[in-house]
Design an enzyme around this catalytic site. Structure first.
Site, PDB file in Angstrom:
ATOM      1  N   ASP A 193       0.817  -1.214   0.000  1.00 53.27           N
ATOM      2  CA  ASP A 193       0.000   0.000   0.000  1.00 53.27           C
ATOM      3  C   ASP A 193       0.850   1.263   0.000  1.00 53.27           C
ATOM      4  O   ASP A 193       0.364   2.343  -0.342  1.00 53.27           O
ATOM      5  CB  ASP A 193      -0.935  -0.013   1.212  1.00 53.27           C
ATOM      6  CG  ASP A 193      -1.962   1.105   1.151  1.00 53.27           C
ATOM      7  OD1 ASP A 193      -2.640   1.225   0.113  1.00 53.27           O
ATOM      8  OD2 ASP A 193      -2.089   1.857   2.132  1.00 53.27           O
ATOM      9  N   MET A 274      -8.199   5.801   2.639  1.00 52.65           N
ATOM     10  CA  MET A 274      -8.305   6.946   1.737  1.00 52.65           C
ATOM     11  C   MET A 274      -7.033   7.201   0.940  1.00 52.65           C
ATOM     12  O   MET A 274      -6.994   8.124   0.124  1.00 52.65           O
ATOM     13  CB  MET A 274      -8.645   8.204   2.548  1.00 52.65           C
ATOM     14  CG  MET A 274      -9.997   8.164   3.213  1.00 52.65           C
ATOM     15  SD  MET A 274     -11.360   8.069   2.022  1.00 52.65           S
ATOM     16  CE  MET A 274     -11.145   9.609   1.136  1.00 52.65           C
ATOM     17  N   ARG A 275      -5.996   6.384   1.163  1.00 52.25           N
ATOM     18  CA  ARG A 275      -4.743   6.640   0.449  1.00 52.25           C
ATOM     19  C   ARG A 275      -4.943   6.509  -1.061  1.00 52.25           C
ATOM     20  O   ARG A 275      -4.347   7.254  -1.847  1.00 52.25           O
ATOM     21  CB  ARG A 275      -3.644   5.701   0.931  1.00 52.25           C
ATOM     22  CG  ARG A 275      -2.303   5.972   0.264  1.00 52.25           C
ATOM     23  CD  ARG A 275      -1.178   5.135   0.831  1.00 52.25           C
ATOM     24  NE  ARG A 275      -0.760   5.640   2.124  1.00 52.25           N
ATOM     25  CZ  ARG A 275      -0.869   4.955   3.256  1.00 52.25           C
ATOM     26  NH1 ARG A 275      -1.388   3.745   3.245  1.00 52.25           N
ATOM     27  NH2 ARG A 275      -0.464   5.473   4.397  1.00 52.25           N
ATOM     28  N   ALA A 276      -5.778   5.567  -1.496  1.00 53.82           N
ATOM     29  CA  ALA A 276      -5.994   5.379  -2.929  1.00 53.82           C
ATOM     30  C   ALA A 276      -6.583   6.631  -3.569  1.00 53.82           C
ATOM     31  O   ALA A 276      -6.182   7.020  -4.678  1.00 53.82           O
ATOM     32  CB  ALA A 276      -6.911   4.177  -3.159  1.00 53.82           C
TER      33      ALA A 276
END
Length: 681
Positions: A193, A274-276
């Site tokens: 990730d 929410m990183r995506a």
């Protein structure tokens, strides 16, 4: 220093080049993970990228590459007085798979810290990579404790080195680039990730393109400098384009309609966190700047999704990363229609990719989400054997002597009980069996062998205390010499070699039973994946046994071989055990510190050849004599049970468990039983 291969001379690999160039334009994208087979220019492209990166200005003499405009106030070489900076090329720092912790984060001289109160610090690779590129080849083979350190540095933008209360901190912001061959095992989800983008690469199947690859490589090998000179103009033009895109980047507008498309796409593919969303927004912005535009379009969002989401979508460990592009297009259209209603449609200005064609993105269609799990047909056999007629016995026509049957799909996997190797090992870091490791709980102390890495403070003080008067101690400080230092010994977990020996004979060929057996082995493979084990697969049927998969870190390769496993024929149990013995003998020579766990999946029947049962018993005792930890997964079913798997487990010196007992929620104490049986051996 050797002349690197020019980036612009790489043939094809559009996705790979695009992913790297977007990170050069906007390092905030978060790096790139390059997945692909060997020999596909992964490392060549990464090393060539450094020549295209803009130069960095650093404080003269600072080992930590501080920016003279805003030096790090906590820099170990600081504080820095105001001075003109010096420019140098951005560095590409390579992290070897077998690097030590001190090599990565730096080494602190504990002896001087204790005796003189001096923080003598030797920077590591994280300091060298600050404001540059940190390149990890074969990143999926990196030891877990190094992965943890990378995660911390990537999350905080700083590296901390602590030894018994003595702490050093320095900035560590870098572009993380990793390459890996999926056949050698997957990457931990936490580190996966952290990579902003992922790209899949494969060798071209076009003859003309392959010819051009060979022609350019031979020309480079004959005269690297001359070859680089011929591509100097293209390199300079690409370098200028990167600089122009960087200058344009702050002016790129990310409209509300585009943000809605990004959010809808991430929600549709059920990515975690929410990183995506943030990475997609940064990638789409970088794509617009790279195309020379000041507004992000729907095409940018689509391209960003193909690069930022495949490794983040929810999937089983054995599923190939990728996106359903039809679903992606539907999601973007629906979100775009909503954006039109709000007056925020940004879909009118499609822009080119780095080569004018949009770049590709190369998502792989999902393999497992839509997999056909139709129940097996009844024509492959049945478990409904009549009472008193042992299923698959030597007199059962079409069973132990039956013809080969087509493979059956596995049942759904489940969480298994933990199987472990008894005793205390010293193998590679993992999560299965107890072992002496560099990380874990402290269990004792010893004299250091080589560089001191983990100080045992109490033992060091105890060793130094009796000599204080002889050493002329007069003040409050403790006089410590190198002979007093003690290394902490620690206990953690290791990864093992889990060798599966699977009975694929006619006695196992009933389709419902073989489906359950495959589901159980797949469940154990999932467990091995999570515990960082190596796995191997031996199958036996007909007249012989074969190594279906030599020991490897690629657990998904074992799952693939398992799914295609045919069944039928006699049951050469002894041949399977002897083949497993040969595999373990070779692996002990290759990696003597990695302890094996033998998992035999069978109903215990043995047919074919003279005295098959006695021969299987002797083969089992051979494993027992060498101390191999073993578990027999008893696949016998029906009303009449012969208990042959239990007898085999006794010959092996291990334990037998049924398919039901293998489930984590079925019984307690399975690990204890396996361990006790191993000690009894």
């Amino acid at each position: 220093m050797s002349t690197p291969y020019p980036f612009t001379a790489i043939v094809g690999q559009d996705d790979l080049r695009l992913g790297l160039l977007l990170n050069a334009v906007s390092p905030a994208v978060g790096g790139v993970l390059v997945r692909g087979e060997k020999g596909t220019a992964k490392s060549t492209a990464v090393r060539a990228l450094a020549a295209l990166m803009p130069e960095v200005s650093v404080v003269p003499g600072c080992r930590f590459s501080c920016d003279p405009g805003s030096p790090d106030p906590a820099c170990p070489d600081g504080p820095h007085a105001e001075a003109a900076g010096v420019s140098r090329a951005a560095r590409t720092v390579e992290l070897p798979v077998g690097a030590s912790e001190d090599r990565l984060v730096g080494a602190l001289d504990i002896e001087r810290a204790l005796s003189e109160g001096v923080k003598a610090f030797e920077p590591g690779l994280l300091a060298d990579a600050h404001r540059g590129i940190l390149y990890v080849d074969e990143v999926n083979l990196l030891h877990d404790h190094l992965v943890d350190l990378l995660l911390d540095a990537a999350a905080m933008g700083a590296s901390y080195v602590e030894r018994e209360g003595v702490s050093v901190r320095h900035a560590a912001r870098f572009l993380l680039v990793g390459t890996m061959n999926p056949e050698e095992g997957e990457l931990r989800p936490q580190l996966l990730d952290r990579f902003g983008l992922t790209v899949e690469v494969a060798a071209s199947r076009d003859t003309d393109e392959r010819v051009e690859v060979v022609r350019r490589r031979l020309a480079y090998d004959d005269d690297p400098e001359g070859f680089a000179t011929r591509w100097a103009a293209e390199e300079s033009a690409l370098r200028e384009r990167i600089a122009a895109a960087r200058a344009l980047l702050p002016r790129v507008v990310l409209g509300d309609g585009v943000l809605r498309q990004i959010a809808a796409t991430c929600a549709a593919f059920e990515v975690d966190g929410m990183r995506a969303d943030i990475v997609m927004a940064r990638t789409a912005t970088a794509l617009a700047a790279w195309a020379g535009r000041e507004e992000v379009t729907a095409d940018d969002v689509r391209q960003a999704a193909l690069l930022a989401l495949p490794h983040r979508r929810r999937r089983n460990p054995f599923d190939a990363p990728g996106l359903d592009e039809d679903k992606l297009d539907r999601t973007l259209d629906e979100a775009g229609d909503q954006g039109q209603d709000d007056g925020n449609d940004n879909d009118d200005d499609p822009g080119p990719g780095p080569d004018g064609d949009g770049g590709g993105g190369g998502g792989v269609p999902p393999q497992a989400d839509g997999e056909d799990r139709t129940p097996p047909r009844a024509d492959g056999g049945s478990d409904d054997a009549p009472s008193g007629a042992p299923e698959g016995g030597p007199d059962a026509p079409g069973r132990s002597t039956g013809a080969e049957q087509r493979p059956v799909a596995s049942a759904e996997p489940f969480r298994t009980k933990t199987l472990s190797v008894p005793g205390l090992g010293e193998g590679a870091a993992g999560r299965r069996s107890r072992a002496r490791t560099e990380h874990g709980r402290t269990t004792g102390a010893r004299r250091p062998q080589g560089a001191l890495t983990k100080l045992h403070l109490a033992a060091t003080v105890q060793a130094a205390a009796p000599h204080q008067r002889a050493r002329g101690r007069s003040g409050r400080g403790l006089v410590v010499r190198r002979d007093d230092l003690r290394q902490a010994t620690r206990e953690g977990r290791e990864g093992n070699l889990v060798l599966f020996v699977v009975d694929a004979s006619g006695s196992m060929a009933a389709r419902q039973r073989m489906s359950a057996v495959k589901g159980a082995v797949l469940s154990l493979l999932l467990d091995a994946y999570q515990r960082r084990d190596k796995v191997g697969l031996v199958t036996f049927r007909g007249r012989e046994a074969e190594v279906a998969l030599p020991p490897t870190s690629s657990v998904d390769a074992a799952a693939s071989r398992l799914e295609s496993l045919p069944t039928g024929g006699r049951t050469p149990l002894a041949a399977g055990l002897l083949k497993a013995h040969d595999v373990l003998r070779v692996e002990r020579l290759r990696d003597p510190s990695r302890r094996p766990l033998l998992v035999v999946v069978t109903d215990g029947r043995a047919t074919g050849g003279p005295e098959p049962v006695a021969l299987a018993g002797r083969a089992g005792r051979l494993h027992r004599s060498e101390g191999t930890a073993s578990v027999v997964v008893d696949c016998e079913s029906g009303y009449v049970r012969l208990g042959l798997a239990g007898e085999l487990a006794r010959e092996l010196g291990g334990t037998a468990v049924t398919l039901d007992e293998l489930r984590a929620d079925s019984i307690a104490g399975l690990v204890k039983d396996v361990t006790a049986a191993g000690r009894a051996a």
